[in-house]
Design an enzyme around this catalytic site. Structure first.
Site, PDB file in Angstrom:
ATOM      1  N   GLU A  47      -2.120  45.606 -19.280  1.00  0.00           N
ATOM      2  CA  GLU A  47      -3.569  45.564 -19.081  1.00  0.00           C
ATOM      3  C   GLU A  47      -4.180  44.671 -20.145  1.00  0.00           C
ATOM      4  O   GLU A  47      -4.069  44.933 -21.346  1.00  0.00           O
ATOM      5  CB  GLU A  47      -4.147  46.979 -19.173  1.00  0.00           C
ATOM      6  CG  GLU A  47      -5.624  47.035 -18.833  1.00  0.00           C
ATOM      7  CD  GLU A  47      -6.155  48.461 -18.837  1.00  0.00           C
ATOM      8  OE1 GLU A  47      -7.304  48.653 -19.252  1.00  0.00           O
ATOM      9  OE2 GLU A  47      -5.398  49.370 -18.430  1.00  0.00           O
ATOM     10  N   HIS A  98       4.430  35.613 -22.078  1.00  0.00           N
ATOM     11  CA  HIS A  98       3.185  35.440 -21.319  1.00  0.00           C
ATOM     12  C   HIS A  98       2.834  36.663 -20.482  1.00  0.00           C
ATOM     13  O   HIS A  98       1.715  36.793 -19.997  1.00  0.00           O
ATOM     14  CB  HIS A  98       3.265  34.193 -20.421  1.00  0.00           C
ATOM     15  CG  HIS A  98       4.191  34.307 -19.253  1.00  0.00           C
ATOM     16  ND1 HIS A  98       5.427  33.714 -19.212  1.00  0.00           N
ATOM     17  CD2 HIS A  98       4.058  34.946 -18.068  1.00  0.00           C
ATOM     18  CE1 HIS A  98       6.012  33.973 -18.062  1.00  0.00           C
ATOM     19  NE2 HIS A  98       5.203  34.732 -17.347  1.00  0.00           N
ATOM     20  N   ASP A 128       8.606  31.753 -25.187  1.00  0.00           N
ATOM     21  CA  ASP A 128       8.165  32.681 -24.141  1.00  0.00           C
ATOM     22  C   ASP A 128       9.033  33.936 -24.077  1.00  0.00           C
ATOM     23  O   ASP A 128       9.345  34.433 -22.999  1.00  0.00           O
ATOM     24  CB  ASP A 128       8.124  31.998 -22.772  1.00  0.00           C
ATOM     25  CG  ASP A 128       7.246  32.753 -21.779  1.00  0.00           C
ATOM     26  OD1 ASP A 128       6.410  33.560 -22.225  1.00  0.00           O
ATOM     27  OD2 ASP A 128       7.401  32.547 -20.566  1.00  0.00           O
ATOM     28  N   SER A 202       9.080  37.575 -13.165  1.00  0.00           N
ATOM     29  CA  SER A 202       9.008  37.044 -14.527  1.00  0.00           C
ATOM     30  C   SER A 202       9.408  38.108 -15.543  1.00  0.00           C
ATOM     31  O   SER A 202       8.902  39.224 -15.543  1.00  0.00           O
ATOM     32  CB  SER A 202       7.586  36.568 -14.815  1.00  0.00           C
ATOM     33  OG  SER A 202       7.552  35.766 -15.958  1.00  0.00           O
ATOM     34  N   ALA A 219      10.186  31.281 -14.780  1.00  0.00           N
ATOM     35  CA  ALA A 219       9.253  30.391 -14.098  1.00  0.00           C
ATOM     36  C   ALA A 219       9.805  29.951 -12.750  1.00  0.00           C
ATOM     37  O   ALA A 219      11.011  30.023 -12.495  1.00  0.00           O
ATOM     38  CB  ALA A 219       8.964  29.149 -14.956  1.00  0.00           C
ATOM     39  N   ILE A 220       8.889  29.507 -11.900  1.00  0.00           N
ATOM     40  CA  ILE A 220       9.262  28.964 -10.600  1.00  0.00           C
ATOM     41  C   ILE A 220       8.617  27.605 -10.422  1.00  0.00           C
ATOM     42  O   ILE A 220       7.585  27.308 -11.022  1.00  0.00           O
ATOM     43  CB  ILE A 220       8.834  29.903  -9.443  1.00  0.00           C
ATOM     44  CG1 ILE A 220       7.332  30.204  -9.525  1.00  0.00           C
ATOM     45  CG2 ILE A 220       9.637  31.187  -9.469  1.00  0.00           C
ATOM     46  CD1 ILE A 220       6.826  31.067  -8.385  1.00  0.00           C
ATOM     47  N   ALA A 222       7.238  25.739  -7.347  1.00  0.00           N
ATOM     48  CA  ALA A 222       7.004  25.915  -5.918  1.00  0.00           C
ATOM     49  C   ALA A 222       5.517  25.808  -5.613  1.00  0.00           C
ATOM     50  O   ALA A 222       4.677  26.167  -6.445  1.00  0.00           O
ATOM     51  CB  ALA A 222       7.515  27.284  -5.466  1.00  0.00           C
ATOM     52  N   GLY A 258      11.020  17.720 -39.541  1.00  0.00           N
ATOM     53  CA  GLY A 258      10.041  16.663 -39.830  1.00  0.00           C
ATOM     54  C   GLY A 258      10.409  15.303 -39.290  1.00  0.00           C
ATOM     55  O   GLY A 258      10.266  14.290 -39.996  1.00  0.00           O
TER      56      GLY A 258
END
Length: 450
Positions: A47, A98, A128, A202, A219-220, A222, A258
């Protein structure tokens, strides 16, 4: 007679083959393996309170590019996704960052229907990956596999909760490895699979035929967020590396090298007079960076890091990006055809920033260019153009902006960057600049403490 014999042999072979299949039907099914794996894949509901339009747009962007289902109610966004229990005793669950970022509450639902409120141990947005924890008994975990051993063509199964349909299994093969430059995450080394991945998958599991976790579905690719057989998973080894740091630190403490790097193409290989079109060419070295201190040079071809071969620039990013601060590494480079080994100690990027800012507190984060102009308003101008200003730097807080033209320092005229830097270096804690801004001119006061 010969034809009759051949026919009998063929018939006998078919009969044996059919009998073999019918007597061992379990060999054509992964059901026994899934019985131990499925309980370790959980449903996640997060939520998230929407605080502004930018946040809402970011959530919608994540929905489009990832296997994440969600809906908005008033000022609250509810995401529905998947997770994988990787430690039954400690209740650790891997998922995508995410899925749970900015979440007020995260609810875990097990395969048996029990609900738990999860604690977020830590998350790493660049890769992620997020690590959650629940307090529950008799959990099941999926053993981590070695994603470095995955091959194109290997059988895989994706497990998750697409569209809220719990404990859904899809199968396929590994379609490709080492997918990078997709613009999905900062660190990309994806396993591509044709096993169907849909919204809600996911954070779920990508497993091999042994039931070992080889990837976290993320991920997709599409149209309209539907599966067309192009899905991506974060390799298990990458997820494990992040997880260990999240457990120890609560975040990922990355060291910085660097440099800027570029793939070696056949044309570049020919120009650099090297035989193989693999490796990464150093195109840039940041001042006061570990790379500069170690003696690396622009034009060096990185061929290995800590003994691991480097095929392209993405390999450098992914290899260095998961090494901890203060890690000491060996980098092998080709320089004018000669093999050179450099010992590098990766530093905290914040410490490097602090060092550079300390060396040049007033002009840190400012891009400059020598500038000449004849203007009907300002006349002949020979000064310094501000090309860029980093936000939250001393210059930014002092209202110096891109497009300003610096003409004097402490009421002394300057005509180029060297004169500007020399004048600023002579000052104490305060600098007075005169800048041209459009059709007007203003004075700006810069303080070290500002």
């Amino acid at each position: 007679m010969k034809n009759i014999v051949c026919t009998l042999i063929l018939a006998l072979s078919l009969a044996i083959s059919t009998a073999s299949l019918s007597s061992n039907p379990i060999e054509a099914s992964i059901a026994p393996m899934l019985q131990t794996v499925l309980p370790a894949v959980v449903n996640i509901k997060a939520e998230i309170k929407i605080t502004d339009l930018n946040m809402l747009q970011e959530m919608q962007k994540q929905r489009r590019k990832s296997g994440m289902e969600g809906n908005q109610q008033s000022d609250t966004f509810m995401t529905v996704a998947s997770g994988v229990i990787v430690d039954a005793k400690k209740g650790y669950i891997l998922t995508n960052a995410h899925v749970v970022i900015d979440a007020q509450t995260v609810t875990i639902t097990l395969s048996d229907g029990h609900h738990y409120t999860a604690k977020t141990i830590g998350m790493d947005k660049p890769s992620d990956i997020a690590l959650l924890q629940i307090k529950a008994k008799n959990l099941s975990a999926i053993p981590l596999g070695d994603s470095n051993e995955v091959k194109v063509g290997d059988f895989v199964a994706a497990i998750g909760n697409p569209f809220g349909l719990n404990q859904t299994v899809t199968s396929g093969i590994v379609s490709a490895l080492g997918r990078t430059t997709l613009g999905i995450e900062n660190y990309e080394n994806f396993i591509q699979t044709d096993a169907s991945i849909n919204p809600g998958n996911s954070g779920g599991a990508l497993i091999n035929i042994k039931g070992h976790l080889i990837g976290i579905n993320t991920a997709i690719l599409a149209p309209d967020r539907g599966s067309i057989g192009i899905g991506f998973a974060i390799p298990a080894n990458m997820a494990k590396s992040v997880m260990l740091q999240l457990i120890e630190y609560g975040d990922v403490k990355r060291g910085v090298l660097g440099i800027g790097a570029q793939d070696i193409t056949p044309d570049l290989a020919s120009a650099f007079k090297i035989n193989a079109a693999k490796g990464a060419a150093i195109t840039q070295i940041l001042p006061n960076s570990p790379a500069q201190l170690a003696g690396l040079q622009v034009g060096d071809i990185i061929i290995s890091v800590n003994g691991s071969d480097i095929k392209n620039a993405s390999d450098v990013v992914n290899t260095i990006g998961f090494l901890r601060v203060d890690s000491k590494i060996k980098i092998n480079v080709l320089r004018h055809g000669k093999l050179i080994t450099a010992s590098v100690s990766l530093t905290d990027p914040k410490k490097r920033t602090e060092l550079v800012e300390k060396l040049d507190p007033f002009l840190y984060g400012v891009g400059l260019k020598n500038f000449t102009l004849f203007s009907p308003v300002h006349g002949n101008v020979q000064a310094v153009l501000v090309v860029s200003v980093e936000r939250d730097s001393t210059s930014w807080r002092s209202d110096l902006r891109q497009g300003d033209v610096i003409t004097s320092v402490n009421q002394q005229k300057i005509g180029n960057i060297d004169e500007l830097k020399a004048a600023v270096a002579k000052t104490g804690n305060e600098v007075l600049l005169n800048v041209l801004r459009g059709q007007s001119a203003v004075f700006l006061v810069m303080n070290k403490e500002s």
